[in-house]
Design an enzyme around this catalytic site. Structure first.
Site, PDB file in Angstrom:
ATOM      1  N   GLY A 127       0.814  -1.211   0.000  1.00 43.13           N
ATOM      2  CA  GLY A 127       0.000   0.000   0.000  1.00 43.13           C
ATOM      3  C   GLY A 127       0.849   1.262   0.000  1.00 43.13           C
ATOM      4  O   GLY A 127       0.972   1.921   1.041  1.00 43.13           O
ATOM      5  N   TYR A 128       1.435   1.565  -1.141  1.00 50.25           N
ATOM      6  CA  TYR A 128       2.206   2.812  -1.265  1.00 50.25           C
ATOM      7  C   TYR A 128       1.357   3.887  -1.988  1.00 50.25           C
ATOM      8  O   TYR A 128       1.094   4.946  -1.448  1.00 50.25           O
ATOM      9  CB  TYR A 128       3.482   2.576  -2.097  1.00 50.25           C
ATOM     10  CG  TYR A 128       4.688   1.987  -1.376  1.00 50.25           C
ATOM     11  CD1 TYR A 128       4.579   1.270  -0.195  1.00 50.25           C
ATOM     12  CD2 TYR A 128       5.967   2.142  -1.915  1.00 50.25           C
ATOM     13  CE1 TYR A 128       5.693   0.729   0.424  1.00 50.25           C
ATOM     14  CE2 TYR A 128       7.097   1.604  -1.296  1.00 50.25           C
ATOM     15  CZ  TYR A 128       6.950   0.902  -0.134  1.00 50.25           C
ATOM     16  OH  TYR A 128       8.064   0.367   0.462  1.00 50.25           O
ATOM     17  N   GLU A 244      12.711  -4.465  -4.693  1.00 52.98           N
ATOM     18  CA  GLU A 244      11.631  -4.573  -5.683  1.00 52.98           C
ATOM     19  C   GLU A 244      12.176  -4.353  -7.095  1.00 52.98           C
ATOM     20  O   GLU A 244      11.921  -5.141  -8.005  1.00 52.98           O
ATOM     21  CB  GLU A 244      10.531  -3.535  -5.365  1.00 52.98           C
ATOM     22  CG  GLU A 244       9.438  -3.519  -6.412  1.00 52.98           C
ATOM     23  CD  GLU A 244       8.242  -2.629  -6.057  1.00 52.98           C
ATOM     24  OE1 GLU A 244       8.129  -2.204  -4.891  1.00 52.98           O
ATOM     25  OE2 GLU A 244       7.419  -2.378  -6.960  1.00 52.98           O
ATOM     26  N   GLU A 374      10.782   7.347 -16.007  1.00 50.88           N
ATOM     27  CA  GLU A 374      11.247   8.756 -15.978  1.00 50.88           C
ATOM     28  C   GLU A 374      11.816   9.061 -14.586  1.00 50.88           C
ATOM     29  O   GLU A 374      12.875   9.693 -14.450  1.00 50.88           O
ATOM     30  CB  GLU A 374      10.087   9.730 -16.271  1.00 50.88           C
ATOM     31  CG  GLU A 374       9.596   9.727 -17.710  1.00 50.88           C
ATOM     32  CD  GLU A 374       8.713   8.537 -18.041  1.00 50.88           C
ATOM     33  OE1 GLU A 374       8.107   7.953 -17.118  1.00 50.88           O
ATOM     34  OE2 GLU A 374       8.632   8.171 -19.227  1.00 50.88           O
TER      35      GLU A 374
HETATM   36  C1  LIG Z   1       0.433  -2.820 -13.065  1.00 44.40           C
HETATM   37  C2  LIG Z   1       0.670  -1.899 -11.912  1.00 44.40           C
HETATM   38  C3  LIG Z   1       0.813  -2.438 -10.638  1.00 44.40           C
HETATM   39  C4  LIG Z   1       1.001  -1.587  -9.539  1.00 44.40           C
HETATM   40  N1  LIG Z   1       1.061  -2.145  -8.273  1.00 44.40           N
HETATM   41  C5  LIG Z   1       1.177  -1.332  -7.199  1.00 44.40           C
HETATM   42  C6  LIG Z   1       1.136  -1.875  -5.869  1.00 44.40           C
HETATM   43  O1  LIG Z   1       1.010  -3.094  -5.675  1.00 44.40           O
HETATM   44  N2  LIG Z   1       1.224  -1.030  -4.829  1.00 44.40           N
HETATM   45  C7  LIG Z   1       1.358   0.321  -4.996  1.00 44.40           C
HETATM   46  O2  LIG Z   1       1.464   1.024  -4.012  1.00 44.40           O
HETATM   47  N3  LIG Z   1       1.382   0.878  -6.244  1.00 44.40           N
HETATM   48  C8  LIG Z   1       1.287   0.074  -7.349  1.00 44.40           C
HETATM   49  N4  LIG Z   1       1.277   0.630  -8.616  1.00 44.40           N
HETATM   50  C9  LIG Z   1       1.309   2.089  -8.773  1.00 44.40           C
HETATM   51  C10 LIG Z   1       2.594   2.649  -9.344  1.00 44.40           C
HETATM   52  O3  LIG Z   1       3.637   2.587  -8.412  1.00 44.40           O
HETATM   53  C11 LIG Z   1       2.289   4.101  -9.788  1.00 44.40           C
HETATM   54  O4  LIG Z   1       1.354   4.019 -10.846  1.00 44.40           O
HETATM   55  C12 LIG Z   1       3.539   4.815 -10.259  1.00 44.40           C
HETATM   56  O5  LIG Z   1       4.409   5.102  -9.191  1.00 44.40           O
HETATM   57  C13 LIG Z   1       3.213   6.150 -11.008  1.00 44.40           C
HETATM   58  O6  LIG Z   1       2.352   6.943 -10.253  1.00 44.40           O
HETATM   59  P1  LIG Z   1       1.005   7.544 -10.904  1.00 44.40           P
HETATM   60  O7  LIG Z   1       0.251   6.422 -11.515  1.00 44.40           O
HETATM   61  O8  LIG Z   1       0.343   8.341  -9.845  1.00 44.40           O
HETATM   62  O9  LIG Z   1       1.496   8.469 -12.108  1.00 44.40           O
HETATM   63  P2  LIG Z   1       1.974   9.988 -12.002  1.00 44.40           P
HETATM   64  O10 LIG Z   1       2.902  10.125 -10.850  1.00 44.40           O
HETATM   65  O11 LIG Z   1       0.780  10.859 -12.058  1.00 44.40           O
HETATM   66  O12 LIG Z   1       2.801  10.130 -13.341  1.00 44.40           O
HETATM   67  C14 LIG Z   1       2.165  10.336 -14.626  1.00 44.40           C
HETATM   68  C15 LIG Z   1       3.278  10.521 -15.673  1.00 44.40           C
HETATM   69  O13 LIG Z   1       4.031  11.716 -15.379  1.00 44.40           O
HETATM   70  C16 LIG Z   1       5.412  11.411 -15.277  1.00 44.40           C
HETATM   71  N5  LIG Z   1       6.035  12.190 -14.194  1.00 44.40           N
HETATM   72  C17 LIG Z   1       5.526  12.453 -12.967  1.00 44.40           C
HETATM   73  N6  LIG Z   1       6.384  13.185 -12.252  1.00 44.40           N
HETATM   74  C18 LIG Z   1       7.483  13.394 -13.023  1.00 44.40           C
HETATM   75  C19 LIG Z   1       8.729  14.064 -12.843  1.00 44.40           C
HETATM   76  N7  LIG Z   1       9.024  14.666 -11.693  1.00 44.40           N
HETATM   77  N8  LIG Z   1       9.630  14.064 -13.860  1.00 44.40           N
HETATM   78  C20 LIG Z   1       9.340  13.432 -15.042  1.00 44.40           C
HETATM   79  N9  LIG Z   1       8.160  12.779 -15.276  1.00 44.40           N
HETATM   80  C21 LIG Z   1       7.256  12.753 -14.286  1.00 44.40           C
HETATM   81  C22 LIG Z   1       5.471   9.928 -14.920  1.00 44.40           C
HETATM   82  O14 LIG Z   1       6.700   9.347 -15.329  1.00 44.40           O
HETATM   83  C23 LIG Z   1       4.272   9.375 -15.693  1.00 44.40           C
HETATM   84  O15 LIG Z   1       4.650   9.117 -17.040  1.00 44.40           O
HETATM   85  C24 LIG Z   1       1.095  -0.181  -9.732  1.00 44.40           C
HETATM   86  C25 LIG Z   1       0.960   0.351 -11.029  1.00 44.40           C
HETATM   87  C26 LIG Z   1       0.739  -0.489 -12.108  1.00 44.40           C
HETATM   88  C27 LIG Z   1       0.579   0.111 -13.483  1.00 44.40           C
END
Ligand SMILES: Cc1cc2nc3c(=O)[nH]c(=O)nc-3n(C[C@H](O)[C@H](O)[C@H](O)COP(=O)(O)OP(=O)(O)OC[C@H]3O[C@@H](n4cnc5c(N)ncnc54)[C@H](O)[C@@H]3O)c2cc1C
Length: 387
Positions: A127-128, A244, A374
């Site tokens: 749960g991150y 991870e 990224e």
């Molecule tokens: C299949 C799958 C399984 C997952 N499983 C888990 C899980 O078990 N537990 C959990 O906690 N999370 C999980 N996640 C979540 C995952 O960790 C997040 O989706 C990820 O960290 C990106 O966050 P976001 O979706 O909020 O995208 P955002 O942070 O909104 O990013 C959107 C886009 O903007 C870009 N971006 C954002 N900030 C910057 C920056 N500073 N510089 C350059 N580019 C940037 C990103 O690279 C991305 O392309 C999972 C995701 C997927 C797709």
């Protein structure tokens, strides 16, 4: 440099292969290979079979109940697991939270949680992420308020993989808003059956149910469920992410997929008998992918050697995350080209299965989970290259 394994490691490989072929539940392998979804009971049975043999927590040191294998043995084990078609081990318990518990947890916490992780009887979820906190994870809003030795948890976690199979979830929660945002975060474990906790499925475009939302409405857990010190959760969370990101390498699976692509491309296509491998462009892309996997393998060995010497994967794990993702996508694209119009159909003309197609689609998501590529580039620029 001698890149061959010793006779001892090759004996070990034979032992592992024999065990997978004769002792591991065959029905689970068949279901997994056919791309059918695994029920919670299948996941538990699969992981408990490995756990009963003492092979689930394959990278753990002996002192915490792991097999204490060398890096080469761990590597060969992973390769054989993939080769046999055994379902990938759910990493949230053994790969992610296990090392955090045995490194930062109290003796009581080790006794309480490690046995169930090691033997596969307890599933875990991570749960991150939250709707407003993904890449900028430190801005998370999930709250844990401590009163009289009990935390009250409130908030919304999202993209929680395998929460529907889990007995426990480890969480990043805000326990203070006074300091800079990373310093007010704590690492807390919560049973999935706790009153006030709701799991809502998220079904993805490929029809699969892996992801979930997990909602917390005044969920109570004892203070003892916090790992390590209050406010130090960020440090533990980053330690966990090192393991991870390194775990994404999955060299055995990549090599198996490359062999498969080469076999498909070498077989003449039905009717014309043309062979894709004779196309110099395709042959070059395949060779590039094979070389990329060799490079990834060396990087992983370097990181695992550092871990074996008492270190942590550290920020170099971001390099593995990017390389592992890019090579995985490269290989699955080659697979789609090699399988041609018969992709996804089991049959003599292609030999492919629906799971192969699912692997291609799932590979797209790897650029996102575990921290997007990224964000990994920013970590490498700042922390590895010191820019
Ligand atoms: C299949 C799958 C399984 C997952 N499983 C888990 C899980 O078990 N537990 C959990 O906690 N999370 C999980 N996640 C979540 C995952 O960790 C997040 O989706 C990820 O960290 C990106 O966050 P976001 O979706 O909020 O995208 P955002 O942070 O909104 O990013 C959107 C886009 O903007 C870009 N971006 C954002 N900030 C910057 C920056 N500073 N510089 C350059 N580019 C940037 C990103 O690279 C991305 O392309 C999972 C995701 C997927 C797709």
């Amino acid at each position: 440099m001698d890149l061959k394994f010793s006779a001892h490691v090759e004996d070990f490989r034979r032992e592992v292969r024999h065990w997978f072929e004769t002792q591991f539940p065959k029905d689970i392998i068949e279901k997994y290979k056919a791309g059918q979804p695994l029920a919670t009971a299948d996941v538990r049975r699969s992981e408990m079979a490995l756990g009963a043999k003492g092979w689930l927590a394959s990278a753990w040191p002996k002192e915490h109940g792991g097999p204490g294998w060398s890096i080469e043995e761990q590597y060969v084990f992973d390769e054989e697991l993939e080769r046999a078609g055994v379902p990938t081990v759910t990493p949230m318990g053994v790969v992610y939270v296990g090392p955090v518990i045995y490194t930062f947890g109290s003796e009581a916490q080790k006794q309480r949680w490690l046995p169930g992780i090691r033997d596969g009887s307890n599933g875990w979820a991570q749960g991150y992420s939250e709707p407003g906190a993904g890449s900028d994870l430190a801005s998370l809003e999930f709250s844990a308020e401590l009163k009289d030795g009990t935390y009250t948890l409130n908030g919304h976690k999202i993209w929680t993989s395998a929460a529907q199979h889990a007995d426990w979830i480890f969480l990043l929660a805000r326990t203070s808003r006074r300091e800079k945002k990373q310093e007010g975060i704590s690492f807390i474990c919560c049973p999935m059956g706790a009153p006030g906790l709701t799991v809502k499925p998220i079904v993805t475009i490929d029809g699969a149910h892996v992801l979930n939302e997990v909602l917390f409405d005044n969920v109570k857990v004892p203070e003892d469920n916090r790992i390590g010190e209050e406010g130090k959760g960020w440090t533990y969370s980053q330690y966990l992410l090192g393991f991870e990101r390194t775990s994404y390498a999955r060299i055995g699976g990549k090599r198996a997929m490359l062999r498969y692509v080469r076999a498909l491309a070498t077989a003449g296509s039905p009717g014309t008998n043309e062979r894709l491998i004779d196309d110099p462009g395709f042959a070059m892309r395949l060779a590039e992918a094979e070389i990329a996997v060799d490079g990834l393998e060396m990087t992983v060995f370097r990181i695992l050697s550092a871990v074996a010497a008492g270190g942590t994967p550290g920020d170099a794990a971001s390099t593995v995350k990017i390389l592992a993702t890019e090579t995985h996508q490269q290989i699955t694209e080659l697979f789609l080209d090699a399988a041609g119009p018969h992709v996804g159909h089991r049959g003599p003309s292609s030999g492919t299965t629906p799971r192969d197609v699912a692997t291609y689609f799932a590979g797209r998501a790897q650029s996102i989970y575990g921290g997007t590529n990224e964000i990994q580039k920013t970590i490498i620029a700042r922390k590895v290259l010191g820019l």
